[in-house]
Design a protein around this motif. Structure first.
Motif, PDB file in Angstrom:
ATOM      1  N   VAL A  13       0.756  -1.126   0.090  1.00 34.68           N
ATOM      2  CA  VAL A  13      -0.101   0.146   0.108  1.00 34.68           C
ATOM      3  C   VAL A  13       0.711   1.367  -0.052  1.00 34.68           C
ATOM      4  O   VAL A  13       0.836   2.158  -0.666  1.00 34.68           O
ATOM      5  CB  VAL A  13      -1.081  -0.015   1.086  1.00 34.68           C
ATOM      6  CG1 VAL A  13      -1.433   1.399   1.288  1.00 34.68           C
ATOM      7  CG2 VAL A  13      -1.955  -1.049   1.173  1.00 34.68           C
ATOM      8  N   LEU A  14       1.943   1.126   0.945  1.00 37.27           N
ATOM      9  CA  LEU A  14       2.786   2.471   0.964  1.00 37.27           C
ATOM     10  C   LEU A  14       3.500   2.566  -0.354  1.00 37.27           C
ATOM     11  O   LEU A  14       3.759   3.768  -0.891  1.00 37.27           O
ATOM     12  CB  LEU A  14       3.411   2.358   2.252  1.00 37.27           C
ATOM     13  CG  LEU A  14       3.073   2.319   3.604  1.00 37.27           C
ATOM     14  CD1 LEU A  14       3.941   2.208   4.656  1.00 37.27           C
ATOM     15  CD2 LEU A  14       2.288   3.824   3.629  1.00 37.27           C
ATOM     16  N   SER A  15       3.901   1.632  -0.746  1.00 37.66           N
ATOM     17  CA  SER A  15       4.970   1.743  -2.377  1.00 37.66           C
ATOM     18  C   SER A  15       3.928   2.301  -3.184  1.00 37.66           C
ATOM     19  O   SER A  15       4.636   3.006  -3.821  1.00 37.66           O
ATOM     20  CB  SER A  15       5.331   0.268  -2.500  1.00 37.66           C
ATOM     21  OG  SER A  15       6.352  -0.227  -1.640  1.00 37.66           O
ATOM     22  N   LYS A  56       2.762  11.059   9.981  1.00 46.63           N
ATOM     23  CA  LYS A  56       1.962  11.538   8.965  1.00 46.63           C
ATOM     24  C   LYS A  56       1.618  10.313   8.017  1.00 46.63           C
ATOM     25  O   LYS A  56       0.441  10.381   7.721  1.00 46.63           O
ATOM     26  CB  LYS A  56       2.395  12.710   8.217  1.00 46.63           C
ATOM     27  CG  LYS A  56       2.377  14.127   9.016  1.00 46.63           C
ATOM     28  CD  LYS A  56       2.880  15.212   8.176  1.00 46.63           C
ATOM     29  CE  LYS A  56       3.010  16.460   8.831  1.00 46.63           C
ATOM     30  NZ  LYS A  56       3.531  17.503   8.186  1.00 46.63           N
ATOM     31  N   GLU A  57       2.522   9.658   7.697  1.00 46.90           N
ATOM     32  CA  GLU A  57       2.261   8.370   6.690  1.00 46.90           C
ATOM     33  C   GLU A  57       1.522   7.480   7.699  1.00 46.90           C
ATOM     34  O   GLU A  57       0.625   6.930   6.923  1.00 46.90           O
ATOM     35  CB  GLU A  57       3.863   7.650   6.707  1.00 46.90           C
ATOM     36  CG  GLU A  57       4.778   8.514   5.474  1.00 46.90           C
ATOM     37  CD  GLU A  57       4.070   8.480   4.159  1.00 46.90           C
ATOM     38  OE1 GLU A  57       3.293   7.539   3.741  1.00 46.90           O
ATOM     39  OE2 GLU A  57       4.647   9.579   3.526  1.00 46.90           O
ATOM     40  N   ASP A  73       8.397  -4.408  14.494  1.00 50.77           N
ATOM     41  CA  ASP A  73       8.559  -4.856  13.155  1.00 50.77           C
ATOM     42  C   ASP A  73       7.764  -4.224  12.105  1.00 50.77           C
ATOM     43  O   ASP A  73       8.283  -3.640  11.053  1.00 50.77           O
ATOM     44  CB  ASP A  73       8.316  -6.368  12.956  1.00 50.77           C
ATOM     45  CG  ASP A  73       9.461  -7.267  13.686  1.00 50.77           C
ATOM     46  OD1 ASP A  73      10.549  -6.892  13.847  1.00 50.77           O
ATOM     47  OD2 ASP A  73       9.196  -8.316  13.936  1.00 50.77           O
ATOM     48  N   GLY A  74       6.472  -3.655  12.495  1.00 48.44           N
ATOM     49  CA  GLY A  74       5.676  -2.937  11.554  1.00 48.44           C
ATOM     50  C   GLY A  74       6.193  -1.683  11.233  1.00 48.44           C
ATOM     51  O   GLY A  74       6.265  -1.130  10.222  1.00 48.44           O
ATOM     52  N   LYS A  75       6.600  -0.905  12.362  1.00 52.88           N
ATOM     53  CA  LYS A  75       7.198   0.332  12.171  1.00 52.88           C
ATOM     54  C   LYS A  75       8.554   0.430  11.416  1.00 52.88           C
ATOM     55  O   LYS A  75       8.819   1.308  10.564  1.00 52.88           O
ATOM     56  CB  LYS A  75       7.361   0.961  13.852  1.00 52.88           C
ATOM     57  CG  LYS A  75       6.291   1.418  14.128  1.00 52.88           C
ATOM     58  CD  LYS A  75       6.365   1.868  15.770  1.00 52.88           C
ATOM     59  CE  LYS A  75       5.429   2.654  16.167  1.00 52.88           C
ATOM     60  NZ  LYS A  75       4.185   1.557  16.489  1.00 52.88           N
ATOM     61  N   GLU A  80      11.291   1.656   6.608  1.00 50.52           N
ATOM     62  CA  GLU A  80      12.193   1.209   5.033  1.00 50.52           C
ATOM     63  C   GLU A  80      11.636   1.389   3.794  1.00 50.52           C
ATOM     64  O   GLU A  80      11.993   2.039   2.711  1.00 50.52           O
ATOM     65  CB  GLU A  80      12.279  -0.369   5.356  1.00 50.52           C
ATOM     66  CG  GLU A  80      13.430  -0.719   6.287  1.00 50.52           C
ATOM     67  CD  GLU A  80      13.624  -2.112   6.478  1.00 50.52           C
ATOM     68  OE1 GLU A  80      12.916  -2.805   5.980  1.00 50.52           O
ATOM     69  OE2 GLU A  80      14.542  -2.622   7.112  1.00 50.52           O
ATOM     70  N   THR A  81      10.146   1.432   3.836  1.00 49.99           N
ATOM     71  CA  THR A  81       9.297   1.924   2.644  1.00 49.99           C
ATOM     72  C   THR A  81       9.394   3.308   2.356  1.00 49.99           C
ATOM     73  O   THR A  81       9.542   3.817   0.973  1.00 49.99           O
ATOM     74  CB  THR A  81       7.891   1.487   2.899  1.00 49.99           C
ATOM     75  OG1 THR A  81       7.828   0.107   3.215  1.00 49.99           O
ATOM     76  CG2 THR A  81       6.862   2.036   1.615  1.00 49.99           C
TER      77      THR A  81
END
Length: 321
Positions: A13-15, A56-57, A73-75, A80-81
């Motif tokens: 999603v972020l990508s 904000k992301e 891990d999620g953060k 990294e994204t």
């Protein structure tokens, strides 16, 4: 869904947001993010990713994905994204991509779309209101719809293995707090709410889970319950007998069902008002040249003003375990 798969979904999603500009941010907001503020999480060349920009992301994530970024891990995956996105932007800047005619044209189209969407959202939210009187009237006229069977309210901790479930029970017996353990260990979307699944009636949950929940006493914690989702430890937090739900119990439910209609009314009125007050001319000969099947409605009644589709109704949430 396993946590690793959900985290991958977050990354995807972020990508997509990063590559195709789907975050819905205005240009001024993007510029603000490029100015470092707060503690620095990462340095990417001359750019800095700060705690503020990271948060904000998080805010821009769909609600169903936000709980999956609460772990360390999620953060890290999120960060990294953002780093990869910044690296891509820097490489694109070297190639002069942002100044290409194609990109400039797309940005102009996106700007127009964002302005229209922001305007409609503002107007609809300001004007689409459902009064308490309307809610009460709907309730009185539809009481039969709010009769339910027996219901229970439960929380759970969902883990992947039986050994993990045994560890959860051991921690609870040693005085561990159920809600805190759910936030820390549970692998589903209810984890962020301390495992709370809310109220549900028979038929809402899968049989293995439901059978145990309805047999429990309020405040009781179950043993290990195995389902196709994994291994559950359940805590019953409420019980209520079959009957007619009170207005206060169903007030928000009624509001959610009435609001889309109100939004449609506001949107339709906005379109009608714009068509009456706006100055425009339709070149009928050019329009006919576009072809297409004839409409069954008279041309005078056709909505020829170019406006976006109506704002989407709020998504209904459904709990299935």
């Amino acid at each position: 869904m396993p946590r690793s798969s959900v985290i991958k979904s977050v990354v995807v999603v972020l990508s997509v947001m990063a590559l195709f500009g789907c975050t819905g941010k205005k240009e001024s907001e993007v510029k603000k993010e490029s100015t470092p503020s707060g503690p620095v999480l990462a340095e990417v060349g001359s750019a800095k990713i700060t705690v503020d920009s990271f948060n904000k992301e998080l805010e821009n994530l769909p609600p169903y994905l936000k709980p999956m970024t609460e772990t360390a891990d999620g953060k890290k995956e999120m960060l990294e994204t953002m780093i990869i996105r910044e690296l891509i932007l820097q490489e694109a800047a070297k190639d002069g991509i942002e100044n290409s005619p194609a990109v400039k044209e797309k940005l102009e189209e996106l700007k127009k779309r964002l302005v229209v969407e922001a305007y409609l959202k503002k107007k609809v939210e300001e004007q689409a209101k459902v009064s308490d009187e309307e809610l009460k009237k709907f309730y009185e006229e539809n009481k039969a719809k709010f009769k339910t069977g027996d219901e229970v309210k439960a929380s759970h901790i969902l883990v992947k293995s039986e050994q993990e479930a045994k560890d959860v029970l051991a921690q609870l017996k040693s005085g561990g707090n159920f809600e805190d353990l759910a936030k820390k260990l549970s692998t589903d979307g209810a984890a962020s709410k301390g495992g709370d699944l809310g109220w549900f009636s028979k038929g809402s949950m899968i049989p293995e889970f439901e059978k145990v929940a309805f047999a429990m006493k309020e405040g009781q914690v179950s043993g290990i319950v195995k389902t196709k989702f994994g291994f559950h430890v359940i805590k019953l937090t409420g019980k209520r007998a079959a009957g007619e739900r009170s207005f206060e119990d169903v007030k928000e439910q009624i509001k959610s069902s009435m609001l889309p209609g109100k939004q449609q009314e506001v949107f339709q009125k906005l379109k009608d008002d714009l068509k009456k007050s706006g100055k425009y001319t339709i070149k009928e000969d050019v329009l006919k040249g576009l072809g297409g099947a004839a409409s069954a409605e008279p041309a005078a009644k056709a909505d020829t003003k170019s406006l976006p589709a109506q704002p989407p109704a709020p998504a209904a949430t459904e709990q299935k375990k």
